[in-house]
Design a protein around this motif. Sequence first.
Motif, PDB file in Angstrom:
ATOM      1  N   LEU A 195      19.848  27.842  83.519  1.00 31.78           N
ATOM      2  CA  LEU A 195      21.106  27.809  84.375  1.00 31.78           C
ATOM      3  C   LEU A 195      21.243  26.331  84.663  1.00 31.78           C
ATOM      4  N   TRP A 196      20.285  25.556  85.297  1.00 28.88           N
ATOM      5  CA  TRP A 196      20.767  24.289  85.696  1.00 28.88           C
ATOM      6  C   TRP A 196      20.855  23.375  84.427  1.00 28.88           C
ATOM      7  N   ALA A 197      20.006  23.416  83.285  1.00 28.23           N
ATOM      8  CA  ALA A 197      20.181  22.596  82.259  1.00 28.23           C
ATOM      9  C   ALA A 197      21.394  22.910  81.520  1.00 28.23           C
ATOM     10  N   THR A 198      22.041  23.961  81.564  1.00 26.48           N
ATOM     11  CA  THR A 198      23.262  24.274  81.008  1.00 26.48           C
ATOM     12  C   THR A 198      24.278  23.763  81.957  1.00 26.48           C
ATOM     13  N   ALA A 199      24.327  23.658  83.350  1.00 29.01           N
ATOM     14  CA  ALA A 199      25.266  23.415  84.335  1.00 29.01           C
ATOM     15  C   ALA A 199      25.294  21.727  84.089  1.00 29.01           C
ATOM     16  N   LEU A 200      24.229  21.101  84.229  1.00 27.65           N
ATOM     17  CA  LEU A 200      24.046  19.612  84.139  1.00 27.65           C
ATOM     18  C   LEU A 200      24.453  19.149  82.740  1.00 27.65           C
ATOM     19  N   THR A 201      24.442  19.841  81.956  1.00 26.93           N
ATOM     20  CA  THR A 201      24.887  19.450  80.433  1.00 26.93           C
ATOM     21  C   THR A 201      26.523  19.397  80.338  1.00 26.93           C
ATOM     22  N   LEU A 202      27.200  20.187  81.199  1.00 27.13           N
ATOM     23  CA  LEU A 202      28.554  20.366  81.246  1.00 27.13           C
ATOM     24  C   LEU A 202      29.069  19.436  82.190  1.00 27.13           C
ATOM     25  N   GLN A 203      28.446  19.369  83.106  1.00 22.87           N
ATOM     26  CA  GLN A 203      28.880  18.562  84.325  1.00 22.87           C
ATOM     27  C   GLN A 203      27.826  17.794  84.940  1.00 22.87           C
ATOM     28  N   PRO A 204      28.148  16.270  85.324  1.00 21.72           N
ATOM     29  CA  PRO A 204      26.927  15.807  85.894  1.00 21.72           C
ATOM     30  C   PRO A 204      26.691  16.192  87.557  1.00 21.72           C
ATOM     31  N   ALA A 205      25.621  15.723  88.009  1.00 23.39           N
ATOM     32  CA  ALA A 205      24.968  16.229  89.357  1.00 23.39           C
ATOM     33  C   ALA A 205      26.093  15.689  90.448  1.00 23.39           C
ATOM     34  N   SER A 206      26.843  14.702  90.285  1.00 27.34           N
ATOM     35  CA  SER A 206      27.721  14.257  91.048  1.00 27.34           C
ATOM     36  C   SER A 206      28.878  15.117  91.331  1.00 27.34           C
ATOM     37  N   TYR A 207      29.466  15.709  90.439  1.00 29.11           N
ATOM     38  CA  TYR A 207      30.436  16.863  90.202  1.00 29.11           C
ATOM     39  C   TYR A 207      30.155  17.964  91.126  1.00 29.11           C
ATOM     40  N   TYR A 208      28.958  18.401  91.120  1.00 33.29           N
ATOM     41  CA  TYR A 208      28.556  19.661  91.678  1.00 33.29           C
ATOM     42  C   TYR A 208      28.323  19.094  93.313  1.00 33.29           C
ATOM     43  N   LEU A 209      27.802  17.977  93.726  1.00 32.05           N
ATOM     44  CA  LEU A 209      27.648  17.622  94.899  1.00 32.05           C
ATOM     45  C   LEU A 209      28.844  17.282  95.720  1.00 32.05           C
ATOM     46  N   SER A 210      29.909  16.941  94.986  1.00 34.41           N
ATOM     47  CA  SER A 210      31.128  16.863  95.429  1.00 34.41           C
ATOM     48  C   SER A 210      31.958  17.812  96.168  1.00 34.41           C
ATOM     49  N   LEU A 211      31.507  19.097  95.438  1.00 35.29           N
ATOM     50  CA  LEU A 211      32.214  20.302  95.919  1.00 35.29           C
ATOM     51  C   LEU A 211      31.980  20.612  97.354  1.00 35.29           C
ATOM     52  N   GLU A 212      33.124  20.977  98.270  1.00 34.91           N
ATOM     53  CA  GLU A 212      33.242  21.316  99.205  1.00 34.91           C
ATOM     54  C   GLU A 212      32.843  23.018  99.507  1.00 34.91           C
ATOM     55  N   VAL A 213      31.710  23.269 100.255  1.00 35.69           N
ATOM     56  CA  VAL A 213      31.241  24.385 100.552  1.00 35.69           C
ATOM     57  C   VAL A 213      31.416  24.714 101.914  1.00 35.69           C
ATOM     58  N   SER A 214      31.973  25.716 102.363  1.00 37.48           N
ATOM     59  CA  SER A 214      32.062  26.053 103.832  1.00 37.48           C
ATOM     60  C   SER A 214      30.730  26.645 104.227  1.00 37.48           C
ATOM     61  N   ALA A 215      30.550  26.776 105.617  1.00 37.94           N
ATOM     62  CA  ALA A 215      29.091  27.419 106.204  1.00 37.94           C
ATOM     63  C   ALA A 215      29.445  28.781 105.961  1.00 37.94           C
ATOM     64  N   PHE A 216      30.365  29.554 105.771  1.00 33.94           N
ATOM     65  CA  PHE A 216      30.318  30.967 105.483  1.00 33.94           C
ATOM     66  C   PHE A 216      29.970  31.158 103.775  1.00 33.94           C
ATOM     67  N   GLN A 217      30.790  30.292 103.149  1.00 34.54           N
ATOM     68  CA  GLN A 217      30.267  30.490 101.717  1.00 34.54           C
ATOM     69  C   GLN A 217      28.927  30.300 101.277  1.00 34.54           C
ATOM     70  N   TRP A 218      28.230  29.053 102.228  1.00 34.98           N
ATOM     71  CA  TRP A 218      26.900  29.163 102.026  1.00 34.98           C
ATOM     72  C   TRP A 218      25.934  30.394 102.450  1.00 34.98           C
ATOM     73  N   LEU A 219      26.637  31.014 103.502  1.00 35.71           N
ATOM     74  CA  LEU A 219      25.935  32.585 103.903  1.00 35.71           C
ATOM     75  C   LEU A 219      26.051  33.306 102.828  1.00 35.71           C
ATOM     76  N   VAL A 220      27.007  33.577 102.112  1.00 28.38           N
ATOM     77  CA  VAL A 220      27.413  34.513 101.182  1.00 28.38           C
ATOM     78  C   VAL A 220      26.643  34.205  99.954  1.00 28.38           C
ATOM     79  N   ILE A 221      26.453  32.889  99.796  1.00 30.88           N
ATOM     80  CA  ILE A 221      25.366  32.422  98.427  1.00 30.88           C
ATOM     81  C   ILE A 221      23.929  32.938  98.892  1.00 30.88           C
ATOM     82  N   PHE A 222      23.556  32.550 100.025  1.00 30.59           N
ATOM     83  CA  PHE A 222      22.317  32.839 100.595  1.00 30.59           C
ATOM     84  C   PHE A 222      22.035  34.539 100.471  1.00 30.59           C
ATOM     85  N   ILE A 223      23.063  35.243 101.149  1.00 31.83           N
ATOM     86  CA  ILE A 223      22.753  36.604 101.130  1.00 31.83           C
ATOM     87  C   ILE A 223      22.581  37.221  99.668  1.00 31.83           C
ATOM     88  N   SER A 224      23.702  36.512  98.695  1.00 33.03           N
ATOM     89  CA  SER A 224      23.497  37.050  97.322  1.00 33.03           C
ATOM     90  C   SER A 224      22.092  36.726  96.821  1.00 33.03           C
TER      91      SER A 224
END
Length: 310
Positions: A195-224
Amino acid sequence: MKNNEKLLFFMLAGVVILWGLNVVMVKYLASFPPLYVAAIRMTVAGICLAPIIYKYRTSLRLKRTDWLLIAGVGASSIALHQITLAAGVQTTTAGNASLILGLNPLATALLAMLFLGEHMSWQKGLGIGVGFAGVLIVVISQHGGIHINGWGDAIMFFSMLMYVTGGLLIRKLVVRGVPVLLITALSQMFGIAFLWATALTLQPASYYLSLEVSAFQWLVIFISGALSTALGSVGWNYGIRQLGASRTALFLNGMPMASLFFAALFLGEQLKLVHMLALLMIVAGVYLGSRNLVKTKPSPAKTMAKITKA
């Protein structure tokens, strides 16, 4: 013994409810790139499953074929399944997605016949036909007629097939004597790497780090990741160990209902009569398709002899 079995049934019901909720959680996170969501969720699950690898550290000297099969599980039922799951729910409803994913047991029976040489009875054939008819009804009626936008449903169908493919590979690994929990943990690590190999091939790490994720969205990701994926996989594999694969698979009947309920509760999707009709057809199809498996399954002594290797 009956009390223990009842507790096991409640546990498996809880797993199915978590998986039904997971479809809705992925739909909620659809504003983010699918690869990003899948990679983060699976990484959380991998961290939770890492202690299993330490527990089985003395069993890591596997044969080359075993490693290839485990990598195949990671590529199919984890990487490709998660990517297409996240992409599919962006273009279809969570209700449709759950109904298509509910075909898992029927697709497993069909592919097992084609690739593993398992017997196909008329009950299995009828079950597959009824189940697929249920999905066809809900897809055709989605837009009030025969004109449909089926890309999202097609992606979800491919996602379901990838999960089934991983399940068939797991069957081969169990027969070869590889512990089920070790398969789960190691394939998770392979899936994360893909997954990470594919993700980093399509977009650089800086792109993903620039995404804004709210606290509730992080909670949903953790629960999932931690509950639906990691804990759900462990609970499901424990059920297979205690009940056998055929009896455990019957619990997947409840996942579409759970997803439809949570989609209506949290996403405001409307529950229609056609959804209920399709769900009933899928449940009936799974019952017909699994009935012969239950009748012809090996004796408990032989089944436990194979399973206790895990």
